[in-house]
Scaffold this motif. Structure first.
Motif, PDB file in Angstrom:
ATOM      1  N   SER A 178       0.854  -1.181   0.000  1.00  8.73           N
ATOM      2  CA  SER A 178       0.000   0.000   0.000  1.00  8.73           C
ATOM      3  C   SER A 178       0.888   1.227   0.000  1.00  8.73           C
ATOM      4  CB  SER A 178      -0.924   0.009   1.225  1.00  8.73           C
ATOM      5  OG  SER A 178      -0.158   0.029   2.424  1.00  8.73           O
ATOM      6  N   HIS A 179       0.291   2.363  -0.328  1.00 11.69           N
ATOM      7  CA  HIS A 179       1.039   3.622  -0.355  1.00 11.69           C
ATOM      8  C   HIS A 179       0.057   4.739  -0.074  1.00 11.69           C
ATOM      9  CE1 HIS A 179       3.336   6.979  -2.434  1.00 11.69           C
ATOM     10  NE2 HIS A 179       4.181   6.521  -1.534  1.00 11.69           N
ATOM     11  N   ARG A 180       0.039   5.192   1.178  1.00 13.46           N
ATOM     12  CA  ARG A 180      -0.957   6.164   1.605  1.00 13.46           C
ATOM     13  C   ARG A 180      -0.894   7.450   0.786  1.00 13.46           C
ATOM     14  NH1 ARG A 180      -3.488   6.439   6.951  1.00 13.46           N
ATOM     15  NH2 ARG A 180      -4.711   8.343   7.055  1.00 13.46           N
ATOM     16  N   ALA A 181       0.315   7.951   0.550  1.00 13.98           N
ATOM     17  CA  ALA A 181       0.450   9.209  -0.189  1.00 13.98           C
ATOM     18  C   ALA A 181      -0.086   9.091  -1.608  1.00 13.98           C
ATOM     19  CB  ALA A 181       1.914   9.640  -0.205  1.00 13.98           C
ATOM     20  N   GLY A 182       0.017   7.895  -2.184  1.00 17.86           N
ATOM     21  CA  GLY A 182      -0.481   7.688  -3.538  1.00 17.86           C
ATOM     22  C   GLY A 182      -1.877   7.126  -3.606  1.00 17.86           C
ATOM     23  N   ASN A 183      -2.570   7.052  -2.472  1.00 18.56           N
ATOM     24  CA  ASN A 183      -3.930   6.513  -2.394  1.00 18.56           C
ATOM     25  C   ASN A 183      -4.009   5.061  -2.867  1.00 18.56           C
ATOM     26  OD1 ASN A 183      -5.094   8.854  -1.354  1.00 18.56           O
ATOM     27  ND2 ASN A 183      -5.493   9.712  -3.375  1.00 18.56           N
ATOM     28  N   VAL A 184      -2.955   4.287  -2.581  1.00 19.09           N
ATOM     29  CA  VAL A 184      -2.959   2.863  -2.916  1.00 19.09           C
ATOM     30  C   VAL A 184      -3.370   2.091  -1.666  1.00 19.09           C
ATOM     31  CG1 VAL A 184      -1.607   0.892  -3.698  1.00 19.09           C
ATOM     32  CG2 VAL A 184      -1.169   3.171  -4.643  1.00 19.09           C
ATOM     33  N   PHE A 185      -4.527   1.439  -1.736  1.00 21.90           N
ATOM     34  CA  PHE A 185      -5.065   0.685  -0.605  1.00 21.90           C
ATOM     35  C   PHE A 185      -4.746  -0.788  -0.815  1.00 21.90           C
ATOM     36  CE2 PHE A 185      -8.373  -1.503   1.795  1.00 21.90           C
ATOM     37  CZ  PHE A 185      -8.416  -0.766   2.973  1.00 21.90           C
ATOM     38  N   SER A 186      -4.162  -1.418   0.187  1.00 22.16           N
ATOM     39  CA  SER A 186      -3.721  -2.809   0.053  1.00 22.16           C
ATOM     40  C   SER A 186      -4.887  -3.760  -0.148  1.00 22.16           C
ATOM     41  CB  SER A 186      -2.943  -3.230   1.303  1.00 22.16           C
ATOM     42  OG  SER A 186      -2.601  -4.608   1.226  1.00 22.16           O
ATOM     43  N   ILE A 187      -4.644  -4.817  -0.918  1.00 27.65           N
ATOM     44  CA  ILE A 187      -5.605  -5.899  -1.003  1.00 27.65           C
ATOM     45  C   ILE A 187      -5.433  -6.789   0.229  1.00 27.65           C
ATOM     46  CG2 ILE A 187      -5.595  -5.884  -3.508  1.00 27.65           C
ATOM     47  CD1 ILE A 187      -3.860  -8.404  -3.426  1.00 27.65           C
ATOM     48  N   ALA A 188      -6.365  -7.702   0.418  1.00 24.55           N
ATOM     49  CA  ALA A 188      -6.290  -8.643   1.530  1.00 24.55           C
ATOM     50  C   ALA A 188      -6.235 -10.054   0.971  1.00 24.55           C
ATOM     51  CB  ALA A 188      -7.490  -8.478   2.455  1.00 24.55           C
ATOM     52  N   SER A 189      -5.832 -10.995   1.805  1.00 26.65           N
ATOM     53  CA  SER A 189      -5.703 -12.378   1.333  1.00 26.65           C
ATOM     54  C   SER A 189      -7.030 -12.996   0.904  1.00 26.65           C
ATOM     55  CB  SER A 189      -5.043 -13.239   2.417  1.00 26.65           C
ATOM     56  OG  SER A 189      -3.694 -12.848   2.601  1.00 26.65           O
ATOM     57  N   PRO A 190      -8.172 -12.711   1.569  1.00 23.06           N
ATOM     58  CA  PRO A 190      -9.445 -13.262   1.078  1.00 23.06           C
ATOM     59  C   PRO A 190      -9.733 -12.718  -0.323  1.00 23.06           C
ATOM     60  CG  PRO A 190      -9.692 -12.510   3.334  1.00 23.06           C
ATOM     61  CD  PRO A 190      -8.354 -12.013   2.856  1.00 23.06           C
ATOM     62  N   THR A 191      -9.769 -13.598  -1.305  1.00 18.47           N
ATOM     63  CA  THR A 191      -9.866 -13.168  -2.692  1.00 18.47           C
ATOM     64  C   THR A 191     -11.161 -12.418  -2.974  1.00 18.47           C
ATOM     65  OG1 THR A 191     -10.752 -15.350  -3.271  1.00 18.47           O
ATOM     66  CG2 THR A 191      -8.389 -15.009  -3.563  1.00 18.47           C
ATOM     67  N   GLY A 192     -11.027 -11.330  -3.688  1.00 18.70           N
ATOM     68  CA  GLY A 192     -12.175 -10.525  -4.091  1.00 18.70           C
ATOM     69  C   GLY A 192     -12.617  -9.498  -3.073  1.00 18.70           C
ATOM     70  N   SER A 193     -12.025  -9.497  -1.894  1.00 18.32           N
ATOM     71  CA  SER A 193     -12.504  -8.613  -0.832  1.00 18.32           C
ATOM     72  C   SER A 193     -12.180  -7.143  -1.082  1.00 18.32           C
ATOM     73  CB  SER A 193     -11.937  -9.049   0.520  1.00 18.32           C
ATOM     74  OG  SER A 193     -10.525  -8.994   0.513  1.00 18.32           O
ATOM     75  N   GLN A 194     -11.350  -6.846  -2.073  1.00 17.78           N
ATOM     76  CA  GLN A 194     -11.009  -5.458  -2.352  1.00 17.78           C
ATOM     77  C   GLN A 194     -12.058  -4.764  -3.214  1.00 17.78           C
ATOM     78  OE1 GLN A 194      -9.585  -8.147  -3.601  1.00 17.78           O
ATOM     79  NE2 GLN A 194      -8.630  -7.830  -5.583  1.00 17.78           N
ATOM     80  N   CYS A 195     -12.985  -5.517  -3.800  1.00 19.72           N
ATOM     81  CA  CYS A 195     -13.895  -4.950  -4.801  1.00 19.72           C
ATOM     82  C   CYS A 195     -14.921  -3.997  -4.202  1.00 19.72           C
ATOM     83  CB  CYS A 195     -14.602  -6.072  -5.551  1.00 19.72           C
ATOM     84  SG  CYS A 195     -13.485  -7.180  -6.443  1.00 19.72           S
ATOM     85  N   LEU A 196     -15.578  -4.398  -3.128  1.00 20.88           N
ATOM     86  CA  LEU A 196     -16.591  -3.538  -2.522  1.00 20.88           C
ATOM     87  C   LEU A 196     -15.996  -2.259  -1.937  1.00 20.88           C
ATOM     88  CD1 LEU A 196     -18.926  -6.235  -0.950  1.00 20.88           C
ATOM     89  CD2 LEU A 196     -19.380  -4.790  -2.925  1.00 20.88           C
ATOM     90  N   PRO A 197     -14.852  -2.332  -1.206  1.00 23.56           N
ATOM     91  CA  PRO A 197     -14.245  -1.072  -0.777  1.00 23.56           C
ATOM     92  C   PRO A 197     -13.863  -0.165  -1.951  1.00 23.56           C
ATOM     93  CG  PRO A 197     -13.362  -2.894   0.499  1.00 23.56           C
ATOM     94  CD  PRO A 197     -14.183  -3.504  -0.599  1.00 23.56           C
ATOM     95  N   ALA A 198     -13.514  -0.758  -3.086  1.00 21.40           N
ATOM     96  CA  ALA A 198     -13.141   0.054  -4.247  1.00 21.40           C
ATOM     97  C   ALA A 198     -14.327   0.872  -4.748  1.00 21.40           C
ATOM     98  CB  ALA A 198     -12.597  -0.836  -5.363  1.00 21.40           C
ATOM     99  N   VAL A 199     -15.472   0.225  -4.915  1.00 20.22           N
ATOM    100  CA  VAL A 199     -16.633   0.984  -5.394  1.00 20.22           C
ATOM    101  C   VAL A 199     -17.143   1.918  -4.303  1.00 20.22           C
ATOM    102  CG1 VAL A 199     -17.303  -0.760  -7.087  1.00 20.22           C
ATOM    103  CG2 VAL A 199     -18.259  -0.872  -4.791  1.00 20.22           C
ATOM    104  N   GLY A 200     -16.938   1.544  -3.037  1.00 21.92           N
ATOM    105  CA  GLY A 200     -17.300   2.451  -1.956  1.00 21.92           C
ATOM    106  C   GLY A 200     -16.488   3.729  -2.007  1.00 21.92           C
ATOM    107  N   ALA A 201     -15.192   3.591  -2.306  1.00 18.83           N
ATOM    108  CA  ALA A 201     -14.332   4.768  -2.443  1.00 18.83           C
ATOM    109  C   ALA A 201     -14.769   5.628  -3.620  1.00 18.83           C
ATOM    110  CB  ALA A 201     -12.877   4.330  -2.605  1.00 18.83           C
ATOM    111  N   ALA A 202     -15.168   4.974  -4.710  1.00 17.39           N
ATOM    112  CA  ALA A 202     -15.625   5.724  -5.881  1.00 17.39           C
ATOM    113  C   ALA A 202     -16.930   6.457  -5.587  1.00 17.39           C
ATOM    114  CB  ALA A 202     -15.809   4.771  -7.063  1.00 17.39           C
ATOM    115  N   TRP A 203     -17.829   5.813  -4.850  1.00 21.91           N
ATOM    116  CA  TRP A 203     -19.093   6.464  -4.504  1.00 21.91           C
ATOM    117  C   TRP A 203     -18.853   7.642  -3.565  1.00 21.91           C
ATOM    118  CZ3 TRP A 203     -23.407   4.694  -0.738  1.00 21.91           C
ATOM    119  CH2 TRP A 203     -24.585   5.391  -1.020  1.00 21.91           C
ATOM    120  N   ALA A 204     -17.956   7.449  -2.593  1.00 19.90           N
ATOM    121  CA  ALA A 204     -17.623   8.532  -1.676  1.00 19.90           C
ATOM    122  C   ALA A 204     -17.043   9.720  -2.439  1.00 19.90           C
ATOM    123  CB  ALA A 204     -16.641   8.042  -0.615  1.00 19.90           C
TER     124      ALA A 204
END
Length: 293
Positions: free
Chosen positions: A18-44
């Motif tokens: 991850s890279h906070r300054a570059g707005n890079v949010f780390s993925i997690a080991s449970p596969t696919g779990s990054q997808c909902l936070p991604a669209v949540g960030a886009a909606w926000a």
């Protein structure tokens, strides 16, 4: 290497960067779990009238997860600027995906899906540039499906020679080598520049590794830090008093209810959160996503 000064303070795998300054949010080991936070960030970002876009990286096998489809559906519904960047390397660890990926099964919307040769940097750049243009124009999400080769085993505990033929491994395409050869053919660089660049990068990599290896490791006693906000850091509505009768959601939508209250069904509990999930700035005034039954 689980170092205290790492991007996750020793809490994540090095590949899950991850890279906070570059707005890079780390993925997690449970596969696919990054997808909902991604669209949540886009909606926000949409609610805040921010013109940025969100890139959600995922693999071909992980794209079979329900969270991927739920995220894609919500992004389409709200026309959110999300680029789903799919790396299709043909395998889900050791399982071939040629006949079972969402793309192979025809499950992706054709109008929003673009397939590109992921081993060709120029082709990926052109496809991504076009996709980003669509996102910035308000056209909603795009799935950029990149076909490429996984150049090594899935992990250090995996050996792809067990389930891949020698011919298959020998035919793999290395994007770095492909691009280097293209630059040579175009006289953009010469062999001497390539040799010096490879040597410099190898040296810098070793130096970084040695420096990080000497850094202090994270303190196991601090493993629970950064999980919850410190008490009192985020003011909220006062907790409701003890319920006088059968429990019903408080008007503030506060959750959890008082411990003395009579619990209701899980569906009602989720419904009680809806007013808090909705934003007064939202054009539709609805929650992020419907609760699962």
């Amino acid at each position: 290497m689980a170092k205290a000064d790492s991007h996750s303070a020793g809490r994540n795998m090095s590949a899950h960067f991850s890279h906070r300054a570059g707005n890079v949010f780390s993925i997690a080991s449970p596969t696919g779990s990054q997808c909902l936070p991604a669209v949540g960030a886009a909606w926000a970002a949409r609610l805040k009238e921010n013109s940025g876009i969100v890139v959600c990286s995922i693999g071909d096998a992980s794209a079979r997860q329900g969270e991927f489809f739920e995220a894609l559906a919500f992004a389409v519904e709200r026309a959110l600027p999300v680029l789903f960047l799919v790396s299709d390397n043909g395998y889900g660890i050791s399982t071939p995906t040629a006949d079972m990926s969402p793309h192979a099964l025809g499950l992706l919307p054709e109008a929003r899906t673009r397939t590109v040769d992921g081993s060709d940097p120029d082709a990926v750049y052109a496809a991504a540039e076009s996709a980003v243009g669509t996102l910035r124009a308000g056209g909603g999400p795009v799935v950029l499906w990149c076909r490429l080769d996984r150049l090594d085993s899935h992990t250090s505990s995996d050996d792809h020679r067990v389930y891949r033929s020698a011919e298959d491994i020998a035919a793999m395409r290395d994007p770095v080598e492909i691009f280097a050869r293209r630059l040579l053919d175009e006289d953009a660089v010469d062999e001497d520049w390539l040799s010096r660049t490879r040597a410099r990068l190898a040296r810098e990599t070793e130096e970084i590794y040695d420096r990080v290896a000497a850094e202090p490791s994270a303190d196991p006693k601090a493993v629970t830090e950064h999980l919850f906000a410190p008490p009192g850091s985020r003011p909220g509505p006062p907790r409701p008093g003890p319920a006088a009768g059968p429990w019903s959601p408080p008007s503030t939508g506060h959750w959890p209810p008082d411990s003395n209250a009579t619990p209701n069904s899980s569906c009602s509990a989720r419904t009680s959160r809806t007013p808090r999930a909705a934003s007064s700035a939202s054009p539709r005034g609805s929650a992020t996503r419907p609760a699962s039954a």
